[in-house]
Design an enzyme around this catalytic site. Sequence first.
Site, PDB file in Angstrom:
ATOM      1  N   ASP A   7      67.418  32.676 -22.271  1.00 15.53           N
ATOM      2  CA  ASP A   7      68.540  33.389 -22.064  1.00 15.53           C
ATOM      3  C   ASP A   7      68.196  34.902 -22.324  1.00 15.53           C
ATOM      4  O   ASP A   7      67.228  35.058 -23.160  1.00 15.53           O
ATOM      5  CB  ASP A   7      69.898  32.984 -22.934  1.00 15.53           C
ATOM      6  CG  ASP A   7      71.143  33.493 -22.468  1.00 15.53           C
ATOM      7  OD1 ASP A   7      71.346  33.944 -21.086  1.00 15.53           O
ATOM      8  OD2 ASP A   7      71.792  34.101 -23.528  1.00 15.53           O
ATOM      9  N   ASP A   9      70.751  38.023 -22.850  1.00 15.55           N
ATOM     10  CA  ASP A   9      71.792  38.611 -23.856  1.00 15.55           C
ATOM     11  C   ASP A   9      71.940  37.716 -25.027  1.00 15.55           C
ATOM     12  O   ASP A   9      72.259  36.679 -24.981  1.00 15.55           O
ATOM     13  CB  ASP A   9      73.004  38.921 -23.019  1.00 15.55           C
ATOM     14  CG  ASP A   9      72.702  39.819 -21.907  1.00 15.55           C
ATOM     15  OD1 ASP A   9      71.762  40.675 -21.818  1.00 15.55           O
ATOM     16  OD2 ASP A   9      73.685  39.964 -20.825  1.00 15.55           O
ATOM     17  N   ASP A  15      73.668  41.753 -27.688  1.00 17.74           N
ATOM     18  CA  ASP A  15      74.696  41.292 -26.882  1.00 17.74           C
ATOM     19  C   ASP A  15      75.790  42.245 -27.173  1.00 17.74           C
ATOM     20  O   ASP A  15      75.754  42.890 -27.963  1.00 17.74           O
ATOM     21  CB  ASP A  15      74.990  40.057 -26.889  1.00 17.74           C
ATOM     22  CG  ASP A  15      75.755  39.264 -25.848  1.00 17.74           C
ATOM     23  OD1 ASP A  15      76.147  39.899 -24.636  1.00 17.74           O
ATOM     24  OD2 ASP A  15      76.278  37.939 -25.696  1.00 17.74           O
ATOM     25  N   ASP A  17      80.153  42.179 -25.947  1.00 18.83           N
ATOM     26  CA  ASP A  17      81.216  41.578 -25.427  1.00 18.83           C
ATOM     27  C   ASP A  17      81.705  42.264 -24.095  1.00 18.83           C
ATOM     28  O   ASP A  17      82.521  41.673 -23.472  1.00 18.83           O
ATOM     29  CB  ASP A  17      82.369  41.224 -26.364  1.00 18.83           C
ATOM     30  CG  ASP A  17      82.323  40.265 -27.490  1.00 18.83           C
ATOM     31  OD1 ASP A  17      81.270  39.172 -27.023  1.00 18.83           O
ATOM     32  OD2 ASP A  17      82.676  40.158 -28.583  1.00 18.83           O
ATOM     33  N   CYS A  89      72.550  34.748 -12.427  1.00 14.85           N
ATOM     34  CA  CYS A  89      73.740  34.229 -11.530  1.00 14.85           C
ATOM     35  C   CYS A  89      74.814  35.337 -11.505  1.00 14.85           C
ATOM     36  O   CYS A  89      75.242  35.304 -12.822  1.00 14.85           O
ATOM     37  CB  CYS A  89      74.312  32.860 -11.637  1.00 14.85           C
ATOM     38  SG  CYS A  89      75.878  32.302 -10.666  1.00 14.85           S
ATOM     39  N   ARG A  99      75.604  28.780 -12.064  1.00 17.44           N
ATOM     40  CA  ARG A  99      76.073  29.421 -13.378  1.00 17.44           C
ATOM     41  C   ARG A  99      76.018  28.532 -14.481  1.00 17.44           C
ATOM     42  O   ARG A  99      76.886  27.353 -14.383  1.00 17.44           O
ATOM     43  CB  ARG A  99      77.557  29.884 -12.967  1.00 17.44           C
ATOM     44  CG  ARG A  99      78.103  30.738 -14.152  1.00 17.44           C
ATOM     45  CD  ARG A  99      79.586  31.286 -13.647  1.00 17.44           C
ATOM     46  NE  ARG A  99      80.195  31.653 -14.897  1.00 17.44           N
ATOM     47  CZ  ARG A  99      79.948  32.827 -15.552  1.00 17.44           C
ATOM     48  NH1 ARG A  99      78.997  33.541 -15.297  1.00 17.44           N
ATOM     49  NH2 ARG A  99      80.915  33.263 -16.779  1.00 17.44           N
TER      50      ARG A  99
END
Length: 180
Positions: A7, A9, A15, A17, A89, A99
């Site tokens: 993955d 982030d 990462d 929000d 995605c 997704r």
Amino acid sequence: MKLIILDRDGVINEDSDAYIKSPEEWNPIPGSLEAITRLNHGGYRVVIATNQSGIGRGLLDLETLNQIHRKMHRMVQEVGGLIEAIFFCPDVDEANPFRKPNPGMLLEIGRRLKCNLQGAPVVGDSVRDIRAARAANAWPLLVRTGKGARTLEREAESCANVLVFDDLATVAEYLTTDHE
């Protein structure tokens, strides 16, 4: 060559929000770029699988995403590593088969790279990553970076039987060290 799917982030970069919306907001987690290099040297083909619903939400466009990914590629190359491919995605629709937590993106990686996903490590920081890996018959690994610590706390049942690591660097160390 072995395949590992990461993955983005929360695993490779810090990462947010509020989403990563520009190259300036994309900052690697300490040790993550070197971890990719270590994985490469350990015989792994490194591929990214990332939901990027910020595009579907209108927070960034495809050109900006490409600029972010060029920055990531360049920074990984500067430490001697290589990301072979990035799959993403942009959709916000949870029903989209590509997704995460749906396995479509991972299955497409296996198809395009002609790799069997059974047992291939998939490193993520969320339940979405774990569920997608399990649905694709891959091997889910969780990192505490990004949303990982929160995921462990809130989704303990979903994390059952998943190896947990502090960060991508400790994943790379584990996977490239002989455990006999």
